[in-house]
Design an enzyme around this catalytic site. Structure first.
Site, PDB file in Angstrom:
ATOM      1  N   SER A 881       0.734  -1.035  -0.038  1.00 19.97           N
ATOM      2  CA  SER A 881       0.040  -0.010   0.070  1.00 19.97           C
ATOM      3  C   SER A 881       0.698   1.323   0.074  1.00 19.97           C
ATOM      4  CB  SER A 881      -0.805  -0.057   1.043  1.00 19.97           C
ATOM      5  OG  SER A 881      -0.331  -0.082   2.355  1.00 19.97           O
ATOM      6  N   LYS A 924      -6.524   3.092   8.995  1.00 19.02           N
ATOM      7  CA  LYS A 924      -5.636   4.250   8.488  1.00 19.02           C
ATOM      8  C   LYS A 924      -6.299   5.573   8.802  1.00 19.02           C
ATOM      9  CE  LYS A 924      -3.462   1.100   5.261  1.00 19.02           C
ATOM     10  NZ  LYS A 924      -3.119   0.883   3.818  1.00 19.02           N
TER      11      LYS A 924
END
Ligand code: ADP
Length: 982
Positions: A881, A924
């Protein structure tokens, strides 16, 4: 047998018969005589007296009879004399007896009758019996008794029952005569009762011819012993030997005891022939040997024959003694053992060692299983039964005994078929979940759905819940709450690092120190067969060296298989289908796939500051305060302090660290209070007042329990104690701090006890924790690596990562190493995994393409060697990511332009520049909030995930969803692109 027959032959010395008066006197002494006496009836003695005179063919007149009677009485007086005279027979000779030359012949089937002895016989022939009775009436009670010969071809030693007797009864006349021995005994019939006729032997006879056929009457010769020399030494010696042998036999053989008395009294009177007769008569010798003695008229030879018989008798007697002794020894050995065992038991009982006793043990096990008998499966009952039997057979000191004992202990202690009543009340569950946890509404909703399904189906089995999320977010405590809501027992075990399959499946019983697996231990400790079992850290399952723990766990969890779960130790299938399994994991990707397949994942992402504030205030603080014994009015932690604590000290996803810090604060406060002289003794009185108030309000019978458990109520009760407005005012005046919040809720509730209490509190200063003095309690804030730069410099971009600890922010830095024509290259540091290394290579390539497009003249990537680093190099990092963050970082360096302030991004890039979706959007986002990020860039595919987030999480964030890298470029380097702000 033979001896018994001998005894049955009712043997008496002849002299009783010869001297009726003495016989009458003797009758009282000897039991056998008494029996005969009764057989004879009252007239016995008269008959005996008359017998001297009459015989079957007697023609003597009555006057002669009377004279004879008188003579007989004289004979009694001169008993010894008469005896010694009657040397040829035991019965004194009478003229009448001598006249008995023709007598009725009676067959004796078993033994010959010796003179001087009684013998009962049974006369079946009615005609014969009648004649005998007639004869007696005619005072001629004499007959001849002859031993029956065995039929030719039969063995006299073999007993064949009563057949021969029968055939004798049927014989008549000549046929009968043929079967009789020639030599017999002249007998007197002393009594007849029914068909029983008692005979008394008088003298030896020999048949000469038959007189009458029916009843058989024969002519006889009276036999006399051959003359002999009384003083012959050999004769004497033989007789002495007979006497000493007899004495010996009579001493040793118990069967001969009856004869001892007779022997002792009369042995001195016996002459040689009578001694021989006595010995032969009382011996158990067979009938032919006895007949031989009877027929022997030579006294010396007769003595020798008798001696042989009784010697043999003595041998038998010795053998009998040896047998008796051997048997006695065996029996006494057994008895001794039994006795000692009983004594041992008694001693053990006395010493309190009875518990080790086998019987006590099996009694204990039996008692245990008796209570569960109805619910226990039959196959288990059978095994228990078998093991109990085995236990009895084993030596208590053997190792197998302790194995069996432990095994039985486990088998009997398990809660076979004992279930707690499940509570599917959704409202009740909701209440409990809210009581224990703040927020987590989606998680709670999922759990309530689960309970609702359970209610409709009537059972909550068949599903495995897996709570996933970073540490400290409440996975374990939610598991505990579910158990409480469902009214199931709670059991927790961790499988983190578990490598030994035996932990789950148990050891085989044969191993030393063998133990059953965790599930069996669980059932034992909870005592119900339907607990809620929390399997912790299922993602950290170890790799077994022998056997795979994952498949063992699968066997345990799989509803298909766990109906008959087989523990190696227990060795009988147990039904685990009613157990509700809840697992916890930090990273679901690490859960073995077959397990994951069967689970229903409920993710808990972590908490944002606002949520942490609530948790800290309403749950953690309250619990800690109670645990430390501090009253609410004695302390205050301000919002600012809590916020500072959360922002600067506890930035992780969960709240465990926050809990630790709060505990730290309260411990310090406790010490401070005690130093000031406070002692918060448990206030029993006020508590009981509250309780009685509650229960008198009639709400419920469990009011007391509720109050004791519920911290809120307890707080209220404590608060009730400080309700005097006057003292409250004083409080505010005296102390420079604010009044406790709770006080406002209970204003107006006046209580004199409370006033007194409050007066005591007045003296102490309330401890206030504010952001200014927070450091005094928890030390300096730890260095926050997450936010190194206020404004990121050129080449540095913030990315978002998702780890087992929750979401986090991380910087990606790129710097130039050296320049040279065509030297473009990339160096990587920061403990990157393979995936991240590849991401960096891809980023290098894609970055070069983007730069070529944006600034075609820029040769940066071709000529510069670059170094890309991800700080916190000691933490290994990997994951797909960081691609777009890396490109942005390289481009920033290439163009010499810093990225927009407070920007963070996440997403992987393909070589063509397309953005791929990522995981952990919520984590996140929360991490970005913690790092005070304002602009977020997510892959477009993740928009849905973001939209599902609670509004307080999304609040105030500028979030962009992108499909291609070009969009990111625009957002990062030119801040005029289109935005979307929540
Ligand atoms: P985990 O199992 O996820 O590591 P725990 O269940 O041990 O975490 O939780 C740690 C502590 O945090 C527990 O004391 C728990 O009560 C508390 N806690 C966690 N989440 C909440 C919440 N939402 N509300 C109240 N307390 C919470």
């Amino acid at each position: 047998m033979l001896r018994a027959a001998a005894a049955a032959a009712a043997i008496f010395p002849a002299r009783f018969a010869a001297a009726p008066a003495v016989a009458a006197a003797e009758e009282l002494r000897s039991p056998l005589l008494r029996v005969i006496g009764t057989l004879r009836g009252g007239r016995g003695s008269v008959l005996l007296g008359r017998r001297a005179r009459f015989c079957s063919n007697s023609s003597a007149s009555d006057s002669e009879a009377a004279a004879a009677e008188a003579k007989a009485e004289d004979a009694t007086a001169a008993e010894g004399e008469a005896d010694s005279k009657a040397s040829s027979a035991i019965v004194p000779t009478s003229t009448n007896i001598d006249d008995c030359l023709s007598v009725i012949a009676l067959p004796l089937p078993h033994r010959p009758l010796f003179p001087g002895f009684y013998m009962p016989i049974y006369v079946k022939d009615q005609k014969l019996l009648q004649v005998l009775i007639e004869n007696r009436k005619r005072s001629a009670p004499y007959a001849g008794a002859f031993l029956v010969k065995d039929e030719e071809g039969t063995d006299p030693n073999i007993v064949t029952g009563s057949d021969s007797e029968k055939s004798i009864d049927d014989l008549k006349g000549k046929d009968l005569l043929k079967r009789l021995h020639e030599v017999g005994t002249l007998v007197q019939i002393t009594s007849i009762q029914g068909d029983q006729v008692v005979l008394l032997g008088h003298r030896r006879l020999r048949i000469t011819e038959m007189v009458e056929e029916d009843p058989l009457t024969v002519k006889v010769d009276h036999l006399k012993e051959n003359p002999y020399n009384k003083d012959d030494d050999v004769m004497k010696a033989t007789s002495f030997e007979v006497i000493s042998t007899l004495r010996e036999v009579l001493r040793t053989s118990s069967l001969w005891k009856d004869h001892v008395q007779t022997y002792q009294q009369h042995i001195g009177d016996f002459n040689y022939q009578r001694l021989a007769d006595f010995g032969a008569a009382i011996s158990g010798a067979n009938k032919l040997h006895c007949q031989e003695v009877l027929e022997e008229l030579d006294v010396y030879r007769r003595l020798k024959l008798t001696l042989e018989l009784i010697k043999k008798e003595m041998e038998i007697s010795k053998l009998q003694q040896a047998i008796a002794k051997a048997i006695e020894e065996k029996i006494s050995g057994d008895q001794r053992r039994y006795l000692l065992n009983e004594q041992l038991k008694a001693i053990k009982k006395e010493l309190g060692l009875e518990t080790d006793d086998k019987t006590a043990l099996s009694a204990k096990f039996k008692e245990r299983i008796e209570l569960k008998k109805d619910k226990c499966p039959p196959h288990v009952l059978q095994v228990i039964e078998e093991e109990l039997t085995k236990l009895q057979l084993l030596e208590a000191s053997s190792s197998e005994f302790s194995v069996t004992r432990n095994y039985l202990d486990w088998l009997t202690v398990l809660p076979w078929g004992n279930y707690s009543d499940e509570n599917f009340d959704v409202h009740h569950a909701q209440k409990i979940l809210d009581e224990d946890h703040y927020g987590l509404s989606d998680v709670k909703e999922r759990i309530l759905e689960f309970i609702a399904v359970g209610k409709l189906r009537g059972t909550s089995q068949g599903k495995i819940i897996c709570l996933s999320g970073p540490p400290g977010v409440g996975k374990t405590s939610i598991g505990r709450s579910i158990a409480r809501a469902l009214n199931r027992q709670f059991y927790r075990f961790s499988v983190g690092g578990l490598a030994d399959v035996a932990e789950i499946k148990g050891h085989r019983r044969t191993y030393v120190g063998a133990m059953p697996g965790k599930m069996v231990q669980c059932l034992k400790s909870v005592g119900t067969a339907n607990p809620l079992v929390l399997i912790d850290e299922i993602d950290k399952l170890g790799k077994g060296h022998s056997g795979d723990p994952a498949s063992a766990l699968l066997e345990l969890l799989d509803p298909e298989q766990n109906v008959n779960f087989l523990d190696h130790y227990l060795d009988v299938p147990i039904d685990l289908s009613k157990v509700l399994f809840v697992c916890t994991a930090n990273v679901i990707e690490m859960i073995p796939n077959p397990l994951l397949d069967r689970m229903e994942i409920i993710a808990i992402a972590g908490y944002i500051t606002d949520e942490k504030m609530h948790i800290a205030r309403d749950y953690l603080e309250k619990n800690t305060r109670q645990a430390c014994g501090i009253k609410p009015q004695q302390v205050e932690v301000t919002d600012a302090a809590l916020l500072a604590l959360i922002e600067n000290y506890c930035r992780e996803a969960g709240v465990r660290n926050l809990q630790k810090q709060i505990e730290k604060i309260y411990r310090k406060i406790a010490l401070q209070l005690v130093r000031q002289g406070v002692s918060n003794e448990p206030d029993q009185e006020s508590l009981s007042v509250t309780v009685s108030e509650e229960s008198s309000s009639g709400d419920s019978t469990t009011a007391k329990d509720e109050i004791l458990k519920d911290p809120a109520v307890e707080d209220a009760s404590v608060a009730n104690n400080v309700t005097n407005p006057a003292s409250e005012e004083a409080n505010e005046v005296n102390l420079t701090t604010e009044a406790p919040k709770e006080d406002s809720t209970s204003k107006g509730n006046k209580d004199t006890d409370g006033a007194a209490e409050d007066a005591a509190d007045k003296a102490i200063e309330k401890v206030v924790v504010d952001s200014s003095n927070l450091g005094d309690f928890v030390g300096k804030p730890v260095f926050q690596a997450e936010r190194i730069y206020e404004q990121t410099p050129v080449g540095v971009v913030m990315g978002l990562a998702w780890t087992a600890m929750g979401g986090s922010t991380l910087y990606i830095e790129t710097t130039k190493v050296e320049e040279g024509e065509g030297k473009g290259a990339l160096v990587l540091t920061g403990q990157l995994g393979d995936v991240m290394k590849e991401s960096a290579q891809i980023a290098h390539t894609v970055g070069r393409a983007v730069l070529l497009e944006k600034e075609p003249d820029n040769q940066f990537f071709a000529n510069w060697k670059l170094h890309l680093h991800v700080p916190a190099g000691s933490t290994p990092k990997d994951g797909p990511s960081a691609g777009c963050t890396m490109i942005t970082s390289m481009l920033s360096l290439a163009m010499g332009k810093p990225v927009k302030k407070d920007l963070a991004m996440t997403g992987e890039v393909t070589l063509t520049g397309r953005i791929l979706p990522i995981g952990g959007v919520k984590e996140k986002t929360i991490a970005a909030r913690r790092s005070a990020i304002k602009t977020l860039i997510f892959p477009a595919a993740n928009k849905r995930d973001f939209d599902e987030l609670a509004s307080n999480v999304k609040e105030g964030l500028e979030v962009h969803f992108v499909d291609t890298y070009g969009e990111i470029y625009d957002l990062a380097f030119q801040s005029d692109a289109g935005t979307e702000t929540s």
